[in-house]
Design an enzyme around this catalytic site. Structure first.
Site, PDB file in Angstrom:
ATOM      1  N   LEU A 199       0.849  -1.182   0.000  1.00  0.00           N
ATOM      2  CA  LEU A 199       0.000   0.000   0.000  1.00  0.00           C
ATOM      3  C   LEU A 199       0.889   1.237   0.000  1.00  0.00           C
ATOM      4  CD1 LEU A 199      -2.619   1.640   0.303  1.00  0.00           C
ATOM      5  CD2 LEU A 199      -2.454   1.262   2.766  1.00  0.00           C
TER       6      LEU A 199
ATOM      7  N   GLU B 296      10.027   0.204   2.383  1.00  0.00           N
ATOM      8  CA  GLU B 296       8.897   0.072   3.289  1.00  0.00           C
ATOM      9  C   GLU B 296       7.889  -0.846   2.622  1.00  0.00           C
ATOM     10  OE1 GLU B 296       5.209   2.761   5.059  1.00  0.00           O
ATOM     11  OE2 GLU B 296       6.997   3.774   4.281  1.00  0.00           O
ATOM     12  N   ILE B 297       7.388  -1.812   3.363  1.00  0.00           N
ATOM     13  CA  ILE B 297       6.359  -2.712   2.846  1.00  0.00           C
ATOM     14  C   ILE B 297       5.134  -2.542   3.739  1.00  0.00           C
ATOM     15  CG2 ILE B 297       7.384  -4.693   4.107  1.00  0.00           C
ATOM     16  CD1 ILE B 297       6.306  -6.465   1.752  1.00  0.00           C
ATOM     17  N   GLU B 298       4.062  -2.032   3.164  1.00  0.00           N
ATOM     18  CA  GLU B 298       2.932  -1.556   3.968  1.00  0.00           C
ATOM     19  C   GLU B 298       1.662  -2.344   3.724  1.00  0.00           C
ATOM     20  OE1 GLU B 298       0.593   2.666   4.956  1.00  0.00           O
ATOM     21  OE2 GLU B 298       2.464   2.675   3.829  1.00  0.00           O
ATOM     22  N   VAL B 299       1.039  -2.795   4.811  1.00  0.00           N
ATOM     23  CA  VAL B 299      -0.263  -3.474   4.835  1.00  0.00           C
ATOM     24  C   VAL B 299      -0.306  -4.619   3.818  1.00  0.00           C
ATOM     25  CG1 VAL B 299      -2.750  -3.132   4.983  1.00  0.00           C
ATOM     26  CG2 VAL B 299      -1.238  -1.215   5.436  1.00  0.00           C
TER      27      VAL B 299
END
Length: 273
Positions: A117, A157-160
């Site tokens: 995300l 960054e690896i989001e949701v």
């Protein structure tokens, strides 16, 4: 006791060794608190950087964010990145194209990308919702990570993203993977200080954990602020403020001398008219 600020090489050498801690901080007070609490990494607005920031947080690794849309060309990003690094940043966050990431890496600028995300690009993945819940979507994230590797990024960054997907990707990637709502199988856990402190009055994301209730404290302080202002206004209207203790004094002799001289000057001025 905190040691020297880590380098990119230091962080990469820790991949798979332990979970790092990361916070988004936006004030010097938050930066100082992160330093004293032993937080490893912070994301910061570039405007926060400078000598005061490094006095407050000398040993945290700082990612100033080059916000998507604030810059357009690769030259714009490179200029902003060098300015941020010169002001005390250690690496830059960038959600721009791979060509821009590659250009910055060619200049020796450490770059952290973003997958899963991406709020600034959420329209492409269906809005503010989890990404990677199907095999096809998860594979797209993996492909984005490998593309960032090839472009020269050192972190992402690896989001949701589902924890199992993020873990599998982190194990296979050389990038330092920063988990925001993507489980414990990455290299760092990333939260916003405002969520940790409970400053929001509205919705909290699923991955947020609230450790304090600053919103209630702020509301209490606001009510105290209103009450103090009201009391001050009432004192002024009633004559209770200012009291003698709040005013500068003058001796009776000096006052009488001043009043005589003022009267004399007024008299002279009246005659001159």
């Amino acid at each position: 006791m905190r040691h020297r600020r880590p380098t990119v090489a230091d962080l990469l050498s820790m991949k798979g060794q332990r979970q790092l801690t990361m916070l988004r901080v936006v004030t010097l007070e938050e930066a100082e608190a992160a330093e004293k609490a032993g937080i490893d990494l912070v994301s910061v607005p570039p405007a926060l950087l400078g000598p005061e920031f490094r006095e407050a947080a000398p040993s945290v690794f700082a990612f100033p964010g080059l916000e998507y849309g604030d810059h357009v060309t690769a030259d714009d990003y490179i200029r902003a990145a060098f300015k941020a690094l010169k002001a005390g940043g250690d690496a830059v966050y960038c959600a721009a194209s791979l060509s821009i990431v590659r250009r910055m890496r060619d200049e020796g600028i450490p770059v952290c990308g973003h997958v899963g995300l991406i709020p600034s690009k959420a329209t492409w993945t269906g809005g503010f919702r989890a990404v990677g819940k199907t095999a096809e979507s998860a594979l797209e994230i993996w492909q984005q990570v490998t593309a960032l590797e090839e472009a020269g990024a050192f972190a992402a960054e690896i989001e949701v993203v589902p924890a199992e997907v993020a873990t599998a990707i982190s194990k296979r990637s050389s990038l330092l993977m920063l988990s925001m709502g993507a489980g414990a199988g990455c290299d760092a856990q990333y939260l916003f200080a405002e969520d940790v402190l409970g400053q929001n009055r509205g919705h909290y994301p699923r991955h947020a954990k609230v450790y304090r209730n600053f919103a209630a404290e702020y509301e209490r302080l606001q009510q105290e602020r209103i009450a103090a202002f009201r009391e001050y206004a009432e004192d002024v209207r009633s004559g209770a403020y200012p009291e003698k203790a709040h005013m500068v004094g003058i001796s009776l002799g000096e006052l009488e001398d001043f009043l005589k001289r003022m009267d004399a000057q007024e008299q002279a001025g009246f005659r001159a008219r």
